[in-house]
Structures are given as structure tokens and as C-alpha cells.
Design a protein around this motif. Structure first.
Motif, PDB file in Angstrom:
ATOM      1  N   LYS A  86       5.725   1.436  -5.087  1.00 37.54           N
ATOM      2  CA  LYS A  86       6.225   2.098  -6.294  1.00 37.54           C
ATOM      3  C   LYS A  86       5.340   1.874  -7.511  1.00 37.54           C
ATOM      4  CE  LYS A  86       9.401  -1.708  -7.483  1.00 37.54           C
ATOM      5  NZ  LYS A  86      10.815  -2.062  -7.727  1.00 37.54           N
ATOM      6  N   HIS A  87       4.532   0.809  -7.508  1.00 36.02           N
ATOM      7  CA  HIS A  87       3.667   0.531  -8.649  1.00 36.02           C
ATOM      8  C   HIS A  87       2.229   0.991  -8.429  1.00 36.02           C
ATOM      9  CE1 HIS A  87       6.712  -1.499 -10.920  1.00 36.02           C
ATOM     10  NE2 HIS A  87       6.893  -2.434 -10.011  1.00 36.02           N
ATOM     11  N   ALA A  88       2.010   1.836  -7.438  1.00 36.34           N
ATOM     12  CA  ALA A  88       0.665   2.323  -7.143  1.00 36.34           C
ATOM     13  C   ALA A  88       0.719   3.810  -6.840  1.00 36.34           C
ATOM     14  CB  ALA A  88       0.072   1.561  -5.961  1.00 36.34           C
ATOM     15  N   PRO A  89      -0.387   4.532  -7.055  1.00 38.89           N
ATOM     16  CA  PRO A  89      -0.417   5.941  -6.640  1.00 38.89           C
ATOM     17  C   PRO A  89      -0.130   6.073  -5.148  1.00 38.89           C
ATOM     18  CG  PRO A  89      -2.311   5.416  -8.034  1.00 38.89           C
ATOM     19  CD  PRO A  89      -1.637   4.121  -7.730  1.00 38.89           C
ATOM     20  N   ARG A 114       4.068   5.501   5.185  1.00 38.85           N
ATOM     21  CA  ARG A 114       5.335   4.881   5.558  1.00 38.85           C
ATOM     22  C   ARG A 114       6.317   4.981   4.399  1.00 38.85           C
ATOM     23  NH1 ARG A 114       2.498   0.153   6.824  1.00 38.85           N
ATOM     24  NH2 ARG A 114       3.946  -0.943   5.437  1.00 38.85           N
ATOM     25  N   GLU A 115       7.562   4.718   4.682  1.00 41.99           N
ATOM     26  CA  GLU A 115       8.592   4.791   3.644  1.00 41.99           C
ATOM     27  C   GLU A 115       8.680   3.513   2.829  1.00 41.99           C
ATOM     28  OE1 GLU A 115      10.266   7.558   2.899  1.00 41.99           O
ATOM     29  OE2 GLU A 115       9.023   8.506   4.439  1.00 41.99           O
ATOM     30  N   ASP A 116       7.995   2.467   3.294  1.00 38.86           N
ATOM     31  CA  ASP A 116       8.102   1.183   2.601  1.00 38.86           C
ATOM     32  C   ASP A 116       6.766   0.830   1.954  1.00 38.86           C
ATOM     33  OD1 ASP A 116       6.479  -0.882   4.402  1.00 38.86           O
ATOM     34  OD2 ASP A 116       7.519   0.523   5.739  1.00 38.86           O
ATOM     35  N   GLY A 117       6.792  -0.198   1.097  1.00 35.09           N
ATOM     36  CA  GLY A 117       5.594  -0.658   0.419  1.00 35.09           C
ATOM     37  C   GLY A 117       5.093  -1.982   0.934  1.00 35.09           C
ATOM     38  N   ASP A 118       5.485  -2.369   2.143  1.00 36.92           N
ATOM     39  CA  ASP A 118       5.021  -3.638   2.710  1.00 36.92           C
ATOM     40  C   ASP A 118       3.506  -3.587   2.903  1.00 36.92           C
ATOM     41  OD1 ASP A 118       7.611  -4.450   2.754  1.00 36.92           O
ATOM     42  OD2 ASP A 118       7.892  -4.195   4.917  1.00 36.92           O
ATOM     43  N   PHE A 138      -2.852  -6.721   8.289  1.00 35.19           N
ATOM     44  CA  PHE A 138      -2.322  -7.225   7.027  1.00 35.19           C
ATOM     45  C   PHE A 138      -3.267  -6.843   5.884  1.00 35.19           C
ATOM     46  CE2 PHE A 138      -1.595 -11.152   4.228  1.00 35.19           C
ATOM     47  CZ  PHE A 138      -0.454 -10.626   3.647  1.00 35.19           C
ATOM     48  N   ALA A 139      -2.687  -6.430   4.754  1.00 34.97           N
ATOM     49  CA  ALA A 139      -3.455  -6.070   3.556  1.00 34.97           C
ATOM     50  C   ALA A 139      -2.911  -6.867   2.383  1.00 34.97           C
ATOM     51  CB  ALA A 139      -3.352  -4.573   3.283  1.00 34.97           C
ATOM     52  N   PRO A 140      -3.402  -8.084   2.169  1.00 30.70           N
ATOM     53  CA  PRO A 140      -2.824  -8.932   1.121  1.00 30.70           C
ATOM     54  C   PRO A 140      -3.013  -8.344  -0.266  1.00 30.70           C
ATOM     55  CG  PRO A 140      -4.855  -9.902   1.969  1.00 30.70           C
ATOM     56  CD  PRO A 140      -4.529  -8.742   2.855  1.00 30.70           C
ATOM     57  N   ASN A 141      -1.921  -8.155  -0.973  1.00 29.75           N
ATOM     58  CA  ASN A 141      -1.927  -7.621  -2.329  1.00 29.75           C
ATOM     59  C   ASN A 141      -0.934  -8.388  -3.173  1.00 29.75           C
ATOM     60  OD1 ASN A 141      -3.254  -4.610  -3.022  1.00 29.75           O
ATOM     61  ND2 ASN A 141      -3.164  -5.109  -0.841  1.00 29.75           N
ATOM     62  N   ARG A 142      -1.092  -8.281  -4.460  1.00 24.69           N
ATOM     63  CA  ARG A 142      -0.102  -8.846  -5.377  1.00 24.69           C
ATOM     64  C   ARG A 142       0.262  -7.795  -6.418  1.00 24.69           C
ATOM     65  NH1 ARG A 142      -2.122 -11.793 -10.332  1.00 24.69           N
ATOM     66  NH2 ARG A 142      -4.262 -11.086 -10.694  1.00 24.69           N
ATOM     67  N   VAL A 143       1.502  -7.841  -6.841  1.00 25.41           N
ATOM     68  CA  VAL A 143       1.985  -6.973  -7.909  1.00 25.41           C
ATOM     69  C   VAL A 143       1.948  -7.787  -9.189  1.00 25.41           C
ATOM     70  CG1 VAL A 143       3.881  -5.524  -8.704  1.00 25.41           C
ATOM     71  CG2 VAL A 143       3.471  -5.795  -6.249  1.00 25.41           C
ATOM     72  N   HIS A 144       1.241  -7.284 -10.187  1.00 25.02           N
ATOM     73  CA  HIS A 144       1.037  -8.084 -11.403  1.00 25.02           C
ATOM     74  C   HIS A 144       0.797  -7.170 -12.592  1.00 25.02           C
ATOM     75  CE1 HIS A 144      -3.506  -7.525 -11.511  1.00 25.02           C
ATOM     76  NE2 HIS A 144      -3.183  -7.027 -10.334  1.00 25.02           N
ATOM     77  N   GLU A 145       0.745  -7.769 -13.766  1.00 26.83           N
ATOM     78  CA  GLU A 145       0.328  -7.057 -14.966  1.00 26.83           C
ATOM     79  C   GLU A 145      -1.151  -7.305 -15.159  1.00 26.83           C
ATOM     80  OE1 GLU A 145       1.051  -8.143 -19.429  1.00 26.83           O
ATOM     81  OE2 GLU A 145       2.773  -6.923 -18.795  1.00 26.83           O
ATOM     82  N   ASP A 146      -1.928  -6.246 -15.195  1.00 24.69           N
ATOM     83  CA  ASP A 146      -3.374  -6.438 -15.304  1.00 24.69           C
ATOM     84  C   ASP A 146      -3.758  -6.731 -16.762  1.00 24.69           C
ATOM     85  OD1 ASP A 146      -3.588  -4.032 -16.727  1.00 24.69           O
ATOM     86  OD2 ASP A 146      -4.403  -2.895 -15.062  1.00 24.69           O
TER      87      ASP A 146
END
Length: 583
Positions: A86-89, A114-118, A138-146
């Protein structure tokens, strides 16, 4: 040269720390920002300590999985199911796979959201015998304020011990040096008056080699990605500081220059304020029609002088000269320019080639300013010494740090500088057409630590062929469209150009989606009413030229040259037929 040091630090290599802390019998997976050779060496060092470890890339993990782990022997079809966060294009993770579709041979490949953001990819491999095998990557990501204060989903380091389903984030040296740079910039007192500096130099030594990919000009480059992220994050910091919108290109902070070079040991960072330079780096002259690399400033000046006409100049911030010439004749006048964005270099050669041909035409009437941004051009020369195949967007703008297109007599104050050359060209000719030669990246452009896709530049993130942007004032739509048709018909005759377009567009659409452009005679075009230009019709070329050399560079400036000639000749007929009605 006056220097003022803002920060100087070293950072322990993440893989050195992992190796030092590992104990015999440990088993784990880790994801880091390192090249393949370095990661393999770390695995071997750990194995020597009786540690079973798999070290993967946190940057473009699916592409690396196909390069390093997934065996495609006997595979007929590939399906990649990617997350949508939801926080990415929506196409963020599909773009992160680029250019996978061009690397799997004749095998069928499709991408399904996919329907999820995992943060993982599900890869279905269908064999020639009908068998199906599923691989989870696996695609390690973090959700953050840049650093711009915007929500972002960014790749990050990760470690996962054997037997654990999740693992935890590993803050890598790559992320640390980026964060330390932005913190140092934020902590400095810049005052309130633009420009804030002459050159903000960010020099980083990072031990990662570039890995060319077997697709066009594509390359896996952690150092280039860091340059891009630091440069645009710096722009965004000063944009926010001055209260502008992120789409505003009138910001004038000064020249922000990340120099991310190949290191061999610890990661090092040095940030300092410098005086801007005033010279150019010399290089040998080349035969203009066969130039295989950007020209020297000296040759640009000599080739311009060979055109004849009456010369006129303007000064850039550093004192470097923007040189132009006016060939006066009986034809309907046209303005020609190149090098507005100085890391886009085929337009400089194309403008000179076309102008030299036009100057021999009876009645020729035009101005040409082949290299409008000499301060940026000098910086591009400098950055190419270390990283010749990097996009180097730090050289895109002027030494003021702005885009001269968006500078005007009304908003420039004492800083008209480069823009004066266009205003004088318009005053001398009264031209209604400006042919403005540009380029864009010939390989993928990413910002991995602030959301991966470059903010406000998503349409430029991967190549999509040679295309045209046509802007016109109210009432000039018919001449603009007639010009577009005539130019693209001529360009379609250049051997190989339509084929290059088709190939790049197909790959773009597979990974990014629709181009959103109108196709005219096989060329993507963006045609729109826009009152911003100083003349009624502006034809902008966009050739995928950043980082190309050799035969590819020749093909690029040939296309630029042909565009100018086609536009000039078509404009004579168009204006004779419709000029009176427009006037």
C-alpha cells in the motif's frame, strides 16, 4: 580550492562483522548490499569457520536469485507472483525484477500481482515435461519515512538463523553511509539564502564492483544506485527546507556532487564544501560524425566556430561560457539546442552535426547552442573519470543546482546565466520552433534506499526507445502534430531505430506497464498543450543515451542529427502552408 569539512567517517564492513561474530556450527541466511564476488568470499570465509551461511543480495533479490541460484535447464515457462504494498506503486516489485524478462531466453514469462504486500516473490517454474516447481524468494524491505518525510518501502539488510521463519533487519554499511550523509546535511546550518554553497561534495569509497548484465546497457551497480539516491535525496532535503513542492525545479542550492568510487576496505565517507571548478578536462578530438564518446569542451567550441554565422555568448555561474551562433538567412528560423541536462551527451554531437549540414543550405536561418550547461558538462567529465558507465545525474543541472528550462527573466533575479542564451536566440530570430535535444538513462535508474523508484521520475526508470515530447502553445496544435508526423516518418527510415524502439518498449511494458505515450509512425510521443516554452512549439528528443559509448553512441547522435534536419525541413513547409493563418 577552499574546503570546509562537514563530516568524515569510516564504517565497518557488514560482512566483516558477520564473519567475526559467527561461531562454529552456526547456520543462517543473510541479505546485504554487496557484489556477488564479495558475498561468495564471505561464504567461503564462514565455511572455513565451520559456519553454514548463504549470503544473498538485498538489492534486486529476485534478479540475483535467477543469476545465482535458480536453474532454468528444462524449464519452459516462468510465472512470477509479486507483492503489491500500500505504500509503494503497484508496479514497484515488478520493476525490481527488471530486466529479467529479457534474460530467460525463449521461455515464456509472466508477472502476476498478489493480493498481499508480503515481502517475497512466488516463482512457478513449469518444465518441458509439464512438472511444476515453486520457489519462494525473500525480498527484505522496510516501511519507513524517508529523508524527504515521505513513506517509502525500501530494500534493507536482513539475517535469518536456520529454523526461524522471520529473522530480523540487519542495518548494513550501505544503509549506514547513506543515513550518515543525510544526517550530516540535515545538521548543518545552511542559512536562508540560495545558493547555499558552490559545491557540496560527498565522497564515498564503497567496495562493490559493477556487474554487467546480458541485456542492452544494463548493469548491476550498487555504487551508481547510491550516487542517485544521495543526489536526489539531497535535492529533496533542500526542496523541503525552502518550502517548495518536490516537483519544483527552481531550487538553487548549489552543485550537489556524490562521488561514489570503488573502494577496497572499510566504507569511507567525507563530506565537504568546495569552491566550484572553472576548467574542463581535456580529451582528444574525434571525427564528429564518428564520435564514440562525449566531446571535449574545446572541440565543441571549435566545431561551433566552423559553422560560421555570428557568435553570441552567455556566462554560467562559474564563468564558463555558453557559446552559440546565429546563421541568418531567408528561411523560416529555427532554434537548436543540446546539453540542457549535461549528462545527456548525444544531443551535443547531434546539434553540431546538424548545424554544420544546415549551414551549407542556401537561405539557412537558425541559432544553435550545442552545450547549454557547461558547468554540468564539466562535472560530467569529472564523474566519468571514476565511473564512465554511471548515469551521474549530479551533472544534470547547473552549478546553481536548478534546471535552466525553469529559469526565466521573471524568476531568475541576478542568476539568469545560461537561460540568457535562449532568450537572445529568440530575440535574434523570432523563431516559432525550438528543437531541444535531450537524452535519458540507457539502463535502469533506481533509488534503493528511498523507495526504489525515483520520485517524480517513474516514467524514466527503464528505457523505452527514442521518443519525442512535443509541446505547443494554444492555437499551435495543427503545426505541432504535422511536425511530429513528418519527423517520425523520417526517423523511421534510420536502420535499426524502429527495431530498437520495439525491443525496449516491449521490455518496458513487461516490467513497468503501459508507456502512456501516443505512438506515431513507430515512435512513442507525448504531445500536449503547454504554455511554458519561450516559443510556440518545442520539439524535445529523448534518446536513451546516458552511459552509452562506441557504435551505440554514434547511433544516438545520428538519430539526434536526423531529428534536427527533419524538423527544420518540415517546419519550412508547415509554416509556409499554415503560418499566415497562425499569425
Amino acid at each position: 580550492m577552499t574546503l570546509s569539512l562537514l563530516a568524515e567517517r569510516t564504517f565497518e564492513r557488514t560482512l566483516d562483522r558477520i564473519i567475526a561474530e559467527a561461531r562454529a556450527g552456526d547456520e543462517f541466511e543473510a541479505w546485504v548490499f554487496d557484489d556477488r564476488k564479495t558475498r561468495k568470499a564471505a561464504e567461503e570465509a564462514l565455511a572455513a569457520k565451520s559456519v553454514k551461511a548463504r549470503i544473498r543480495s538485498a538489492y534486486k533479490p529476485l534478479l540475483h536469485a535467477f543469476l545465482e541460484e535458480i536453474d532454468l535447464d528444462g524449464i519452459a515457462a516462468i510465472e512470477v507472483r509479486y507483492p503489491v504494498h500500500k505504500h509503494a506503486p503497484k508496479n514497484r516489485f515488478r520493476l525490481e525484477c527488471y530486466p529479467l524478462a529479457a534474460m530467460v531466453g525463449e521461455r515464456r514469462i509472466c508477472f502476476v500481482q498478489r493480493e498481499d504486500g508480503d515481502f517475497h516473490y512466488d516463482v512457478l517454474l513449469t518444465g518441458t515435461d509439464g512438472s511444476v516447481r515453486e520457489v519462494r524468494v525473500f525480498a527484505p524491505n522496510r516501511v519507513h519515512e524517508d529523508p524527504a518525510g515521505e513513506p517509502a518501502v525500501s530494500p534493507t539488510g536482513w539475517v535469518r538463523p536456520a529454523g526461524e521463519a522471520e529473522g530480523e533487519r540487519l542495518v548494513t554499511d550501505y544503509e549506514q553511509v547513506y543515513a550518515a550523509t543525510m544526517e550530516a546535511i540535515a545538521a548543518h546550518d545552511w542559512g536562508e539564502t540560495e545558493p547555499f554553497f558552490q559545491e557540496l561534495n560527498i565522497r564515498i569509497e564503497y567496495p562493490a564492483e559493477d556487474e554487467p548484465l546480458p541485456v542492452g546497457d544494463e548493469v548491476m551497480s550498487l555504487r551508481e544506485a547510491l550516487h542517485e539516491d544521495l543526489y536526489f535525496s539531497g535535492i529533496e532535503f533542500f526542496t523541503r527546507k525552502t518550502g517548495r513542492a518536490f516537483t519544483d525545479r527552481t531550487l538553487r542550492p548549489g552543485q550537489i556532487v556524490p562521488e561514489v568510487v570503488q573502494g577496497s576496505g572499510e566504507v569511507t565517507l567525507r563530506i565537504e564544501l568546495r569552491d566550484f571548478t572553472t576548467d574542463f578536462i581535456p580529451s582528444p578530438d574525434q571525427q564528429l560524425e564518428k564520435a564514440t564518446a562525449p566531446l571535449s569542451a574545446e572541440q565543441i567550441a571549435a566545431e561551433l566556430a566552423a559553422i560560421g554565422g555570428s557568435s553570441f555568448n552567455a556566462s554560467a555561474r562559474s564563468g564558463r561560457q555558453i557559446r552559440a551562433t546565429y546563421v541568418e538567412g531567408t528561411d523560416i528560423p529555427v532554434m537548436i539546442s543540446g546539453g540542457q541536462h549535461a549528462n545527456e551527451t548525444t544531443g551535443v554531437v547531434g546539434a553540431l552535426r546538424a548545424a554544420q549540414i544546415l549551414a551549407k543550405r542556401p537561405g539557412a536561418h537558425f541559432t544553435v547552442a550545442p552545450s547549454e550547461n557547461p558547468d554540468g558538462y564539466a562535472l560530467h567529465q569529472r564523474l566519468r573519470q571514476d565511473n564512465p558507465r554511471h548515469m551521474s545525474h549530479a551533472a544534470r543541472y547547473t552549478a546553481l543546482g536548478d534546471d535552466l528550462e525553469y529559469r526565466s527573466a521573471e524568476n531568475a533575479g541576478p542568476f539568469l546565466f545560461e537561460k540568457a542564451i535562449r532568450l537572445e536566440a529568440k530575440a535574434k530570430t523570432g523563431a516559432a520552433l525550438h528543437v531541444n535535444l535531450h537524452g535519458y538513462p540507457s539502463h535502469e535508474w533506481t533509488r534503493p534506499l528511498s523507495g526504489y523508484i525515483p520520485r517524480n521520475f517513474s516514467m524514466w526508470t527503464v528505457p523505452k526507445g527514442f521518443f519525442l515530447v512535443v509541446r505547443y502553445h494554444n492555437g499551435w496544435d495543427k503545426p505541432a502534430r504535422a511536425l511530429t508526423d513528418a519527423v517520425t516518418r523520417r526517423l523511421a527510415q534510420i536502420p535499426g531505430l524502429i527495431e530498437m524502439n520495439a525491443k525496449q518498449i516491449a521490455l518496458f511494458e513487461t516490467h513497468a506497464g503501459e508507456t502512456g505515450f501516443e505512438m506515431v509512425n513507430g515512435f512513442p510521443c507525448l504531445i500536449s498543450e503547454d504554455e511554458r516554452g519561450i516559443v510556440p512549439v518545442t520539439l524535445i528528443t529523448e534518446y536513451p543515451d546516458e552511459t552509452i559509448y562506441g557504435e551505440a553512441f554514434i547511433a544516438g547522435h545520428t538519430a539526434q542529427c536526423e531529428t534536427v534536419l527533419a524538423a527544420y525541413e518540415a517546419w519550412q513547409e508547415i509554416m509556409k502552408e499554415s503560418g499566415a493563418a497562425i499569425a
